[in-house]
Write a protein that holds these residues in place. Structure first.
Motif, PDB file in Angstrom:
ATOM      1  N   CYS A 736       0.802  -1.217   0.000  1.00  0.00           N
ATOM      2  CA  CYS A 736       0.000   0.000   0.000  1.00  0.00           C
ATOM      3  C   CYS A 736       0.837   1.270   0.000  1.00  0.00           C
ATOM      4  CB  CYS A 736      -0.941   0.007   1.203  1.00  0.00           C
ATOM      5  SG  CYS A 736      -0.049  -0.113   2.785  1.00  0.00           S
ATOM      6  N   GLY A 737       2.164   1.163   0.246  1.00  0.00           N
ATOM      7  CA  GLY A 737       3.019   2.332   0.240  1.00  0.00           C
ATOM      8  C   GLY A 737       2.962   3.098   1.550  1.00  0.00           C
ATOM      9  N   ILE A 738       3.647   4.257   1.582  1.00  0.00           N
ATOM     10  CA  ILE A 738       3.737   5.107   2.769  1.00  0.00           C
ATOM     11  C   ILE A 738       3.044   6.446   2.469  1.00  0.00           C
ATOM     12  CG2 ILE A 738       5.292   6.221   4.413  1.00  0.00           C
ATOM     13  CD1 ILE A 738       5.395   3.209   4.534  1.00  0.00           C
ATOM     14  N   PRO A 739       2.157   6.894   3.351  1.00  0.00           N
ATOM     15  CA  PRO A 739       1.522   8.202   3.129  1.00  0.00           C
ATOM     16  C   PRO A 739       2.558   9.318   3.157  1.00  0.00           C
ATOM     17  CG  PRO A 739       0.335   6.933   4.785  1.00  0.00           C
ATOM     18  CD  PRO A 739       1.602   6.198   4.524  1.00  0.00           C
ATOM     19  N   ASN A 740       2.320  10.356   2.371  1.00  0.00           N
ATOM     20  CA  ASN A 740       3.255  11.482   2.306  1.00  0.00           C
ATOM     21  C   ASN A 740       3.436  12.155   3.660  1.00  0.00           C
ATOM     22  OD1 ASN A 740       3.661  11.094  -0.416  1.00  0.00           O
ATOM     23  ND2 ASN A 740       1.987  12.463  -1.021  1.00  0.00           N
ATOM     24  N   SER A 741       2.404  12.134   4.474  1.00  0.00           N
ATOM     25  CA  SER A 741       2.483  12.788   5.783  1.00  0.00           C
ATOM     26  C   SER A 741       3.412  12.063   6.744  1.00  0.00           C
ATOM     27  CB  SER A 741       1.078  12.895   6.399  1.00  0.00           C
ATOM     28  OG  SER A 741       0.526  11.579   6.549  1.00  0.00           O
ATOM     29  N   MET A 742       3.697  10.787   6.464  1.00  0.00           N
ATOM     30  CA  MET A 742       4.520   9.983   7.373  1.00  0.00           C
ATOM     31  C   MET A 742       5.975   9.866   6.919  1.00  0.00           C
ATOM     32  SD  MET A 742       2.910   8.926  10.025  1.00  0.00           S
ATOM     33  CE  MET A 742       4.007   7.610  10.516  1.00  0.00           C
ATOM     34  N   ILE A 743       6.293  10.358   5.714  1.00  0.00           N
ATOM     35  CA  ILE A 743       7.627  10.116   5.158  1.00  0.00           C
ATOM     36  C   ILE A 743       8.714  10.734   6.021  1.00  0.00           C
ATOM     37  CG2 ILE A 743       9.147  10.663   3.211  1.00  0.00           C
ATOM     38  CD1 ILE A 743       6.772  10.258   1.367  1.00  0.00           C
ATOM     39  N   ASN A 744       8.488  11.959   6.507  1.00  0.00           N
ATOM     40  CA  ASN A 744       9.514  12.649   7.294  1.00  0.00           C
ATOM     41  C   ASN A 744       9.654  12.098   8.700  1.00  0.00           C
ATOM     42  OD1 ASN A 744      10.083  14.367   5.143  1.00  0.00           O
ATOM     43  ND2 ASN A 744       8.472  15.814   5.756  1.00  0.00           N
ATOM     44  N   GLY A 774      26.613   2.786   8.168  1.00  0.00           N
ATOM     45  CA  GLY A 774      25.774   2.947   6.996  1.00  0.00           C
ATOM     46  C   GLY A 774      24.631   3.901   7.241  1.00  0.00           C
ATOM     47  N   HIS A 775      23.697   3.935   6.292  1.00  0.00           N
ATOM     48  CA  HIS A 775      22.519   4.797   6.372  1.00  0.00           C
ATOM     49  C   HIS A 775      21.330   4.039   5.820  1.00  0.00           C
ATOM     50  CE1 HIS A 775      24.975   8.313   7.352  1.00  0.00           C
ATOM     51  NE2 HIS A 775      25.828   7.887   6.415  1.00  0.00           N
ATOM     52  N   ILE A 776      20.133   4.340   6.375  1.00  0.00           N
ATOM     53  CA  ILE A 776      18.907   3.699   5.927  1.00  0.00           C
ATOM     54  C   ILE A 776      18.026   4.755   5.277  1.00  0.00           C
ATOM     55  CG2 ILE A 776      17.710   4.008   8.152  1.00  0.00           C
ATOM     56  CD1 ILE A 776      16.489   1.187   7.640  1.00  0.00           C
ATOM     57  N   HIS A 777      17.355   4.383   4.170  1.00  0.00           N
ATOM     58  CA  HIS A 777      16.574   5.335   3.384  1.00  0.00           C
ATOM     59  C   HIS A 777      15.275   4.687   2.932  1.00  0.00           C
ATOM     60  CE1 HIS A 777      20.110   7.951   3.098  1.00  0.00           C
ATOM     61  NE2 HIS A 777      20.805   6.838   2.864  1.00  0.00           N
ATOM     62  N   PHE A 778      14.402   5.554   2.370  1.00  0.00           N
ATOM     63  CA  PHE A 778      13.122   5.107   1.828  1.00  0.00           C
ATOM     64  C   PHE A 778      12.890   5.820   0.514  1.00  0.00           C
ATOM     65  CE2 PHE A 778       8.709   4.322   1.262  1.00  0.00           C
ATOM     66  CZ  PHE A 778       8.146   5.536   0.852  1.00  0.00           C
ATOM     67  N   SER A 779      12.244   5.080  -0.449  1.00  0.00           N
ATOM     68  CA  SER A 779      11.798   5.701  -1.690  1.00  0.00           C
ATOM     69  C   SER A 779      10.544   4.974  -2.155  1.00  0.00           C
ATOM     70  CB  SER A 779      12.885   5.642  -2.774  1.00  0.00           C
ATOM     71  OG  SER A 779      13.165   4.301  -3.134  1.00  0.00           O
ATOM     72  N   LYS A 780       9.780   5.630  -2.996  1.00  0.00           N
ATOM     73  CA  LYS A 780       8.550   5.036  -3.502  1.00  0.00           C
ATOM     74  C   LYS A 780       8.856   4.076  -4.636  1.00  0.00           C
ATOM     75  CE  LYS A 780       5.412   8.786  -2.240  1.00  0.00           C
ATOM     76  NZ  LYS A 780       4.377   9.752  -2.705  1.00  0.00           N
ATOM     77  N   ASN A 781       8.113   2.981  -4.674  1.00  0.00           N
ATOM     78  CA  ASN A 781       8.253   1.992  -5.742  1.00  0.00           C
ATOM     79  C   ASN A 781       7.169   2.251  -6.772  1.00  0.00           C
ATOM     80  OD1 ASN A 781       9.067  -0.217  -7.233  1.00  0.00           O
ATOM     81  ND2 ASN A 781       7.874  -1.681  -6.021  1.00  0.00           N
ATOM     82  N   LYS A 782       7.576   2.477  -7.985  1.00  0.00           N
ATOM     83  CA  LYS A 782       6.594   2.728  -9.035  1.00  0.00           C
ATOM     84  C   LYS A 782       6.319   1.435  -9.782  1.00  0.00           C
ATOM     85  CE  LYS A 782       8.032   7.534  -9.643  1.00  0.00           C
ATOM     86  NZ  LYS A 782       8.522   8.551 -10.594  1.00  0.00           N
TER      87      LYS A 782
END
Length: 803
Positions: A736-744, A774-782
């Motif tokens: 379902c992805g991550i809502p834009n309001s929760m990304i930060n 290291g570093h952990i990140h998130f991005s949207k999957n298209k």
């Protein structure tokens, strides 16, 4: 200078030489052309004669074989008409045929069973009577050919009774009736090649050429064993066919060297022509050289004068008299003294008058001594110029015998060295200044040569090591290094001289040094090369870092204590996370236990061991989580190890497969194409990956996997220029992805998108990844879903990654 070089290159003397060479080259080319033309004509003539002779031999052999076959055919017809031929008739007819032409070895009557009944000549061939030709493959082959072709047959090669090679001409004798033809036998003509060729071809032809005969590409005759060919260049062929057989004549001239007699005569003429052209060239060269000799002499004199004019000083010839009157001076006298060349050579100005009065006696004494010993002299003194300036000059000269009279004159060169002496003074002052600077610095400065021998040792070095300069001068610098290090020092110098690759040279390094009393202390050593045209020299800058090490140890201890306090503070934050992390294996244990109970009720006891193993794995995993939490409260290093990154994610995939099957989701593993190692805490990194996989599977299950039931676990290389290299571990879902309001707020504690989530899992994962560098990140999957990924530094062999 370019004009001078051009003038020298195209001087008359060089022009004469080049014109002579060009004439000789043209003559040689013309002679070579004539030689090639003669040789080509001779070769063409030999080719034509050889080919014509080969064609003639072909015609003679072809016609002779056909005539012999016609004679045998007539003989066979007589035998057919007479049915039974008596011995006398056979002797008469066969003898007439045998002696009609030379070259016959024998004429044989063979019956239908291939037995020899009659033979001509009889003498010497009595053993051939009743000889069974059926044992001869060629005879049988002749009969078969006749039955197929219904005509005369030639069989080759044929070996006679005495072992010589030849050919057999088989002509059938038929018994004809109105309805059929029956073969009663054969009239066989045997020709042995050696006597046959000698009887058919003229003797002079065989003497002049080497003949080789081929029948159906099989060599049947060759006289090259007696006369080996001189060359294969003149080989010519002629071919013809008889009764379906291909005859080829190869001919090579035996006396091909004879045409070259004419060539040798022409060669002699050509050599004489070359010698004549060389003689004329030398004569022209000598004549033109004589005409230009005077001009060249003048040119050389001008060049000498120009050379002397350009020299930074004055060349001279002086008489051996008081005050040394000059016979000759170069143009440099004006720049050196202010007086002209004309004034010196007319002796209006005497050189002795220009010498400084304080140096005059020393100069006269040195020159008089050189005149007595007839040796070179060299001295420095002062002169007073036309402008009353005092200049320091260097004079080198020697006494030589005059070509005019028996007196000695002095020849030499005088150069102004005032600026050079001033530069030497300035250099000494600069050296003294630099030495003062070097002695004032607090670091030890040591100069060594390319063999590692100490050339200078400043005051700070003497205080640091306890040696005086005299004690270490010309000693190897490894005296200042403990035995465990000094063996490598010379190797580093040799390696740098050989490869120009830096190890210590050109870089800095911390190591241990040794004082005169034997005590050791830590130092920072940097070595730089001093450019020198004679040999390489190096400067070592040494700093005592004993106090720095003490401060670093204190700072490190303080940082560890602060980190320990931070971990204790973070423990409160992680309390809720512990419940979250422990709840996952406990949930799995509950599911596996319920499944085991269901299997027991339906009697599938064979599935129980597998479920018990999974319950045991999840129990051990819960214990490992608790153990890692306990380790965070203790000071000291984590339990890290070097692992293959592909193996690491493969283990995680196996741990998560059972849970994925329960959710009807497939984990797709995409390993890295290169083997890369990481230095990590195995359980913590696997816990991070498992947490990301579970989050992704829950997101996919929340929408009933409508975008697909595959979650991807992937490793990629992340190469950076002038920086550390990393691997990137990605978890790619189609949920379902991550809502834009929760990304930060994703990685902050207690922030979650789940109804029953604690919001601590990603925060813990972030802490673990960052602790590993290291570093952990998130991005949207298209087009749908999310990509969570983190980086880990690649572990290089011999370089610790634990930061």
């Amino acid at each position: 200078m370019e004009n001078d070089k051009r003038h020298i290159s195209f001087s008359p003397q060089n022009a004469i030489l080049w014109y002579s060479v060009i004439a000789g080259v043209f003559s040689a080319c013309f002679i070579a052309f004539v030689l090639l033309y003669i040789e080509r004509q001779e070769r063409a003539h030999i080719d034509r004669v050889t080919q014509s002779t080969a064609d003639g031999i072909k015609t003679v052999l072809e016609e002779d074989i056909y005539r012999r076959m016609e004679s045998l055919t007539e003989f066979a017809k007589l035998s057919e008409t007479s049915n039974i031929m008596s011995d006398n008739e056979w002797d008469l007819l066969s003898k007439a045929l045998y002696y009609s032409k030379q070259g016959y070895h024998s004429i044989v009557w063979v019956d239908s069973s291939f037995h020899v009944l009659r033979r001509m000549p009889i003498e010497g061939s009595e053993t051939a009577i009743d000889f069974d030709l059926a044992s001869q493959p060629m005879a049988l082959l002749a009969k078969l050919k006749y039955q197929q072709q219904n005509s005369k047959v030639i069989a080759v090669p044929l070996t006679s009774i005495n072992g010589n090679r030849g050919l057999g001409i088989y002509v059938p004798v038929l018994n004809k009736t109105l309805t059929s033809k029956k073969v009663e036998g054969f009239i066989v003509n045997v020709l042995l090649f050696d006597p046959y060729i000698k009887s058919v071809l003229p003797t002079y032809l065989l003497a002049e050429y080497k003949l080789t005969l081929f029948i159906d590409d099989q060599k049947v005759y060759s006289d090259q064993t007696k006369h080996p060919p001189t060359s294969g260049t003149w080989d010519r062929q002629a071919a013809f066919e008889i009764l379906g057989q291909r005859w080829q004549v190869n001919l090579v001239p035996n006396n091909e060297f004879r045409p070259f007699i004419l060539f040798r005569m022409f060669s002699l003429l050509i050599v004489l022509g070359i010698l004549l052209s060389i003689f004329i060239t030398l004569a022209v060269y000598t004549l033109m050289s004589a005409r230009n000799k005077t001009k060249l002499t003048k040119d050389d004199r001008k060049k000498t004068e120009q050379l002397l004019k350009n020299l930074p000083g004055m060349a001279y010839q002086a008489s051996n008299r008081t005050n040394r009157p000059m016979i000759f001076v170069s143009e440099g006298c004006t720049l050196l003294t202010g007086y002209s060349k004309k004034q010196f050579e007319k002796q209006n100005i005497l050189w002795g008058k220009l010498i400084h009065p304080d140096d005059d006696e020393r100069v006269c004494r040195t020159i008089n001594q050189a005149l007595k010993t007839k040796h070179l002299f060299e001295l420095e003194y002062r002169i007073i110029t036309k402008n009353n300036d005092v200049r320091l000059v260097l004079e080198r000269g020697e006494p030589v015998s005059s070509i005019i009279n028996d007196e000695f004159i002095i020849e030499g060169f005088i150069a102004d060295i005032t600026s050079i002496k001033q530069a030497e003074v300035d250099l000494l002052q600069s050296y003294a200044f630099s030495q003062a600077i070097v002695n004032s610095v607090v670091e030890a400065v040591i100069t060594i040569n390319n063999k590692g021998l100490i050339l200078s040792f400043n005051d700070a070095a003497q205080k640091m090591f306890g040696y005086t300069f005299s004690e270490v001068k010309d000693k190897n610098v490894k005296t200042l290094i403990p035995r465990s290090y000094n063996e490598h020092h010379d190797q580093y110098l040799a390696q740098y001289k050989r490869t120009n690759k830096t190890h210590i040279i050109g870089t800095g390094r911390e190591l241990v040094a040794k004082r005169k009393d034997g005590t050791t202390f830590p130092i920072h050593l940097s070595v730089s090369e001093i450019p020198n045209h004679e040999e390489k020299m190096y400067v070592e800058l040494i700093r005592d870092i004993t106090q720095q090490r003490v401060l670093e140890d204190e700072a490190s201890s303080h940082i560890e204590q602060m980190a320990h306090a931070d971990r204790l503070n973070a423990l409160g934050e992680m309390a809720a996370g512990i419940a979250h992390e422990i709840n996952q294996p406990l949930t799995a244990i509950s599911l596996f236990s319920q499944t085991a109970k269901n299997f027991c009720e339906i009697g599938k006891f064979e599935r129980l061991p597998e479920l018990f193993d999974k319950i045991s794995q999840q129990s051990l995993r819960a214990g490992s989580v608790l153990e890692r939490v306990q380790m965070m409260t203790r000071q000291g290093d984590r339990s890290k190890e070097v692992l293959d990154s592909n193996m690491l994610i493969d283990e995680v995939k196996k741990l998560a497969e059972s849970e994925a099957r329960l959710r009807d989701i497939k984990i797709q593993l995409l390993p890295c194409h290169q083997k890369k190692n990481v230095f990590v805490d195995r359980v913590q990194i696997q816990q991070v990956i498992l947490n990301l996989l579970r989050n992704g599977m829950e997101a996919m299950q929340s929408i009933d996997c409508k975008n697909g039931a595959i979650i991807k676990l992937q490793i990629k290389l992340q190469i950076k220029i002038k920086a550390d290299n990393y691997i990137k571990i990605l978890v790619i879902d189609t949920g379902c992805g991550i809502p834009n309001s929760m990304i930060n707020e994703l990685f902050t504690p207690f922030s979650t998108t789940k109804k029953n989530g604690t919001g601590i899992g990603l925060s813990i994962s972030k802490s673990i990844v960052e602790e590993h560098g290291g570093h952990i990140h998130f991005s949207k999957n298209k087009p749908a879903g999310a990509i969570f990924y983190f980086t880990l530094p690649i572990h290089e062999e011999g370089i610790p990654n634990d930061k």
